[in-house]
Design a protein around this motif. Structure first.
Motif, short mmCIF file in Angstrom:
data_model
loop_
_atom_site.label_atom_id
_atom_site.label_comp_id
_atom_site.label_asym_id
_atom_site.label_seq_id
_atom_site.Cartn_x
_atom_site.Cartn_y
_atom_site.Cartn_z
N ARG A 69 0.84 -1.19 0.15
CA ARG A 69 -0.14 -0.05 0.02
C ARG A 69 0.71 1.12 0.01
O ARG A 69 2.01 1.45 0.45
CB ARG A 69 -0.78 0.00 1.17
CG ARG A 69 -1.96 -0.87 1.37
CD ARG A 69 -3.01 -0.32 2.26
NE ARG A 69 -2.82 -0.50 3.66
CZ ARG A 69 -2.98 -1.90 4.18
NH1 ARG A 69 -3.48 -3.03 3.57
NH2 ARG A 69 -2.65 -2.11 5.46
N GLN A 70 0.43 2.50 -0.43
CA GLN A 70 1.09 3.55 -0.22
C GLN A 70 0.43 4.62 0.65
O GLN A 70 0.77 5.62 0.60
CB GLN A 70 1.42 4.25 -1.66
CG GLN A 70 2.25 3.51 -2.62
CD GLN A 70 2.51 4.31 -4.05
OE1 GLN A 70 2.46 5.61 -4.06
NE2 GLN A 70 2.81 3.53 -4.92
N CYS A 71 -0.50 4.13 1.33
CA CYS A 71 -1.26 5.02 2.29
C CYS A 71 -0.91 4.60 3.74
O CYS A 71 -1.72 4.97 4.58
CB CYS A 71 -2.71 4.96 2.00
SG CYS A 71 -3.69 3.38 1.90
N ASP A 72 0.09 3.92 3.89
CA ASP A 72 0.53 3.47 5.09
C ASP A 72 1.82 3.57 5.36
O ASP A 72 2.70 3.20 4.29
CB ASP A 72 -0.01 1.99 5.56
CG ASP A 72 -1.34 1.95 6.16
OD1 ASP A 72 -1.75 2.67 7.07
OD2 ASP A 72 -1.90 0.92 5.58
N HIS A 73 2.38 4.21 6.70
CA HIS A 73 3.82 4.42 6.84
C HIS A 73 4.59 3.39 6.63
O HIS A 73 5.53 3.25 6.03
CB HIS A 73 3.97 4.85 8.14
CG HIS A 73 3.54 6.28 8.58
ND1 HIS A 73 4.09 7.18 8.21
CD2 HIS A 73 2.55 6.53 9.36
CE1 HIS A 73 3.47 8.32 8.43
NE2 HIS A 73 2.47 7.90 9.16
N GLU A 74 4.29 2.08 7.21
CA GLU A 74 5.20 0.92 7.25
C GLU A 74 5.54 0.22 5.89
O GLU A 74 6.77 -0.18 5.55
CB GLU A 74 4.50 -0.25 8.05
CG GLU A 74 2.93 -0.64 7.69
CD GLU A 74 2.24 0.07 8.83
OE1 GLU A 74 2.34 1.30 8.62
OE2 GLU A 74 1.21 -0.84 9.40
N TYR A 75 4.58 0.46 4.71
CA TYR A 75 4.85 -0.07 3.46
C TYR A 75 5.74 0.87 2.81
O TYR A 75 6.72 0.64 2.05
CB TYR A 75 3.62 -0.47 2.74
CG TYR A 75 2.71 -1.37 3.38
CD1 TYR A 75 3.27 -2.59 3.69
CD2 TYR A 75 1.26 -1.12 3.96
CE1 TYR A 75 2.57 -3.47 4.40
CE2 TYR A 75 0.76 -2.10 4.78
CZ TYR A 75 1.07 -3.52 4.86
OH TYR A 75 0.45 -4.47 5.38
N LEU A 76 5.23 2.10 2.97
CA LEU A 76 6.39 3.26 2.31
C LEU A 76 7.62 3.34 2.80
O LEU A 76 8.55 3.66 2.00
CB LEU A 76 5.71 4.60 2.31
CG LEU A 76 4.51 5.13 1.48
CD1 LEU A 76 3.94 6.39 1.79
CD2 LEU A 76 5.07 5.00 0.08
N GLU A 77 7.94 2.83 4.03
CA GLU A 77 9.23 2.55 4.38
C GLU A 77 10.18 1.76 3.69
O GLU A 77 11.41 1.51 3.97
CB GLU A 77 9.23 2.21 6.15
CG GLU A 77 8.68 3.49 7.01
CD GLU A 77 9.72 4.64 6.95
OE1 GLU A 77 11.10 4.32 6.68
OE2 GLU A 77 9.32 5.76 7.31
N GLU A 78 9.43 0.87 3.33
CA GLU A 78 10.28 -0.41 2.42
C GLU A 78 11.21 0.44 1.38
O GLU A 78 12.11 -0.37 0.96
CB GLU A 78 9.22 -1.37 1.80
CG GLU A 78 8.40 -2.11 2.82
CD GLU A 78 7.52 -2.94 2.07
OE1 GLU A 78 7.58 -3.26 1.03
OE2 GLU A 78 6.73 -3.62 3.04
N ILE A 79 10.90 1.31 1.03
CA ILE A 79 11.85 2.00 -0.17
C ILE A 79 12.72 3.14 0.50
O ILE A 79 13.43 3.43 -0.34
CB ILE A 79 10.97 2.83 -1.31
CG1 ILE A 79 10.20 3.90 -0.83
CG2 ILE A 79 10.13 1.45 -2.16
CD1 ILE A 79 9.31 4.46 -2.06
#
Lengths: 222, 310, 116
Positions: A69-79
């Motif tokens: 997802r791109q609407c949650d902190h944790e997934y966006l942290e992956e990049i």
């Protein structure tokens, strides 16, 4: 879910043509289901862009990545660990994802790769139709669970207007008149008498009119 | 029935006369003479004159300014107001503006969708719907209060009207929808153009059966056809319009140069027939860009001279 | 039948043209193919009902993309034939070969070489 439509490639090219290291960032949620911004669309766009730049004689790196997802902190942290390799991101998520990515990576240009539309059902593959505009004050209990806010071209709360003909909306014969649907449904529920109850003036402050909105739930906050 | 406002239309109805109203579309420009000339053509033959509000979503001179022009000429204007272009602040504000010129009639409409007009890519408002606009004006007039609850100094004195389409879909709610408008506070109704007289009479019967005709003054909408082409257009292209085949046939069987005259004949015959229908309290003659024919229609229908009230 | 067809053509077998994705074409061209085409069953005769119709739509999508990015949509085509039409298969191969020769090599290749 939220539906998005593809943006023309030429528009995306125009946005990113000055960059040399580009990450195409997909999202595994709504935009995957509506085939506008999932892993496959990331692959298609990236491949097309690589060929475009090669053909233009430019050396541009175009990489692909799709997040849960791109609407949650944790997934966006992956990049976070890889973001420095790029000088631009094209996000194929909805407008929410584009903005959240930009908020998180403040000095990174982030461009939208889709046109975000509205909240839908998938009627069939390739056909998504609007059901909700998130007005923040649900009136479906009064209208037989059919929403005049999102489905009537005039948002008429005491409909139909004079333009309803053969069950269709005056603006387009392809569009059902929401109030025809409401009346049909009230009839099916044996509640047609409820039609004569006047819907009061709506509080639109919970809609767009009230400015940027927030939902705060102290009971689940940490 | 004792009139509640200084509206001439209301007084004519209260005195038990069949009322006659007509309408003028404001110009697509700022020349006041256009509206004045149209008004001069019809002023002696009608009680009140509607001014349309950017009809079919084509931008024109505003209804309020054109109404003021009529008022200054001594006419009784009916301010048409659509909810498409104004939020509740602008609606209330324009109502007060109209009241400041003693404009005493208002017709509440939702308005054609903007996609039909010259600003198809524009935003619409629809903060209120037509039903809620009726409620709002009644609240301002009867309670003397704004929607926000504050007192209005010199509240508007307006006779409040609404439109009704006896032929509209869905079928089941044609009469309930009228009942709802009356419950919201509508005092007079101007109907959609009537060509299918049988169907209209059927509707009126249901209206009378529910006793709704006692609570609201229904003015039957009449639009003379200029040609067989216009009849076909109205039949096939205008949403919510019911034009029977025999009307189209009668016009197309008439030689072209006599079709306009025949259109007037059809209109006069319809008025004469509907005058006898229980619950019909008058006629709203909408001669679209053909205002000069209104006097003839009114005279031939036996509705002239107009009663003097005061 | 031992029919001859141009040696420039590399065949990739799929169970149904419905399996052929937009990405297959794009990747093929990106890797240096000068053209690519799908050969499916006759329209209306798909064993899976609509596989070949889907393939045609995808070919059209690829053509649009290739036109947009300046590679040229004609490099990608869709053909239909029935399984007994060997000679037609060969004929399509010749046709495609001629079409691509006329168009010339995939334009990205010259830049790729430069880059290398």
């Amino acid at each position: 879910m939220i539906v998005a439509d593809k943006k023309p490639i030429e528009e995306i090219i125009d946005e990113i043509k000055e960059h040399e290291r580009i990450l195409i960032l997909g999202c595994n949620e709504c935009v995957t289901v509506c085939e506008a911004g999932g892993k496959k669309e990331v692959g298609v766009l990236a491949s097309a862009l690589r060929m475009y730049f090669l053909n233009e004689g430019k050396e541009v790196k175009v990489d692909e990545k799709t997040l849960e997802r791109q609407c949650d902190h944790e997934y966006l942290e992956e990049i976070r660990s890889m973001i420095d390799q790029y000088d631009a991101v094209v996000s194929l998520a909805c407008g929410v994802g584009v903005q959240f990515t930009a908020e998180k990576y403040h000095s990174m240009p982030v461009y939208p790769g889709v046109n975000t539309c509205f909240m839908v059902v998938t009627e069939e593959r390739g056909l998504w139709t609007e059901r909700c505009q998130g007005c923040g004050e649900c009136i479906l209990a009064r209208t037989g669970a059919i929403c005049p806010v999102s489905r009537c071209a005039k948002r008429v709360l005491n409909g139909p207007c004079g333009g309803s003909t053969d069950g269709k909306c005056e603006i387009n014969k392809e569009i059902d008149c929401a109030w025809q649907l409401i009346v049909d449904r009230l009839k099916a529920l044996d509640r047609l008498d409820d039609y004569e109850k006047i819907s009061p003036l709506k509080d639109w402050s919970t809609d767009r009119a009230g400015g940027p909105r927030k939902v705060i739930r102290e009971d689940v906050q940490q | 029935m004792k009139p509640k406002t200084p509206s001439k239309l209301e007084k004519v109805l209260a005195a038990g006369h069949l009322a006659v109203t007509s309408e003028c579309g404001p110009p697509r420009g700022s020349d006041p003479e256009v509206i004045v000339k149209k008004a001069e053509l019809i002023k002696d033959h009608v009680d009140s004159v509607n001014i349309t509000d950017n009809q079919t979503s084509v931008t024109r001179m505003c209804s309020l300014a054109a109404c003021i022009r009529l008022k200054l000429l001594g006419l009784d204007p009916v301010l048409q107001m659509v909810t498409r272009d104004r939020n509740r602040i602008a609606l209330q504000s324009d109502i007060l503006g109209a009241a400041s010129f003693d404009i005493n009639n208002i017709l509440c409409l939702s308005g054609d969708h903007q996609s039909f007009g010259d600003c198809a890519t524009g935003q619409n408002v629809h903060d209120l719907d037509s039903m809620q606009l009726i409620q709002t004006i009644r609240h301002m007039r009867d309670e003397g209060k704004f929607l926000g609850g504050d007192d209005i100094k010199r509240p508007p004195e307006m006779f409040v009207g609404a439109a009704a389409n006896p032929f509209a879909d869905p079928f089941e709610i044609r009469v309930p929808r009228l009942a709802k408008k009356i419950a919201a506070g509508a005092e007079f109704i101007q109907t959609q153009c009537i060509y299918n007289l049988d169907k209209f009479e059927e509707w009126m019967k249901q209206v009378v059966d529910r006793g709704l005709h006692e609570k609201v003054s229904i003015l039957a909408g009449m639009t003379p056809m200029k040609s067989a082409g216009m009849a076909r257009y109205m039949k096939n292209r205008v949403p919510g319009m019911d034009v029977p085949d025999e009307v189209v046939k009668r016009l197309s069987d008439t030689p072209k140069e006599k079709q306009a005259e025949e259109g007037i004949n059809i209109c006069v015959e319809a008025i004469q027939r509907l005058k006898e229908v229980e619950g019909v309290r008058g006629f709203h003659v909408m001669a679209i860009e053909w205002e000069e024919k209104v006097p003839e229609i009114v005279e031939r229908s036996g509705l002239y001279p107009r009663p003097k009230v005061d | 039948m031992r029919l001859a067809y141009p040696t420039s053509i590399k065949i990739i077998r799929v169970p149904c043209t419905g399996k052929v994705d937009v990405l297959y074409f794009l990747r093929a061209l990106e890797k240096g193919a000068d053209g690519a085409y799908a050969v499916g069953c006759m329209e209306g005769d798909c064993h899976f009902n609509s596989g070949n119709l889907r393939a045609r739509k995808r070919v059209e999508q690829v053509q649009k993309i290739l036109d947009t990015i300046g590679i040229g949509g004609e490099r990608v085509q869709m053909y239909n034939l029935s399984s007994s039409e060997g000679p037609l298969f060969a004929q399509y191969a010749v046709e495609m070969d001629e079409r691509i020769r006329k168009l010339g090599p995939n334009p990205i290749k010259k830049h790729k070489k430069k880059a290398a």
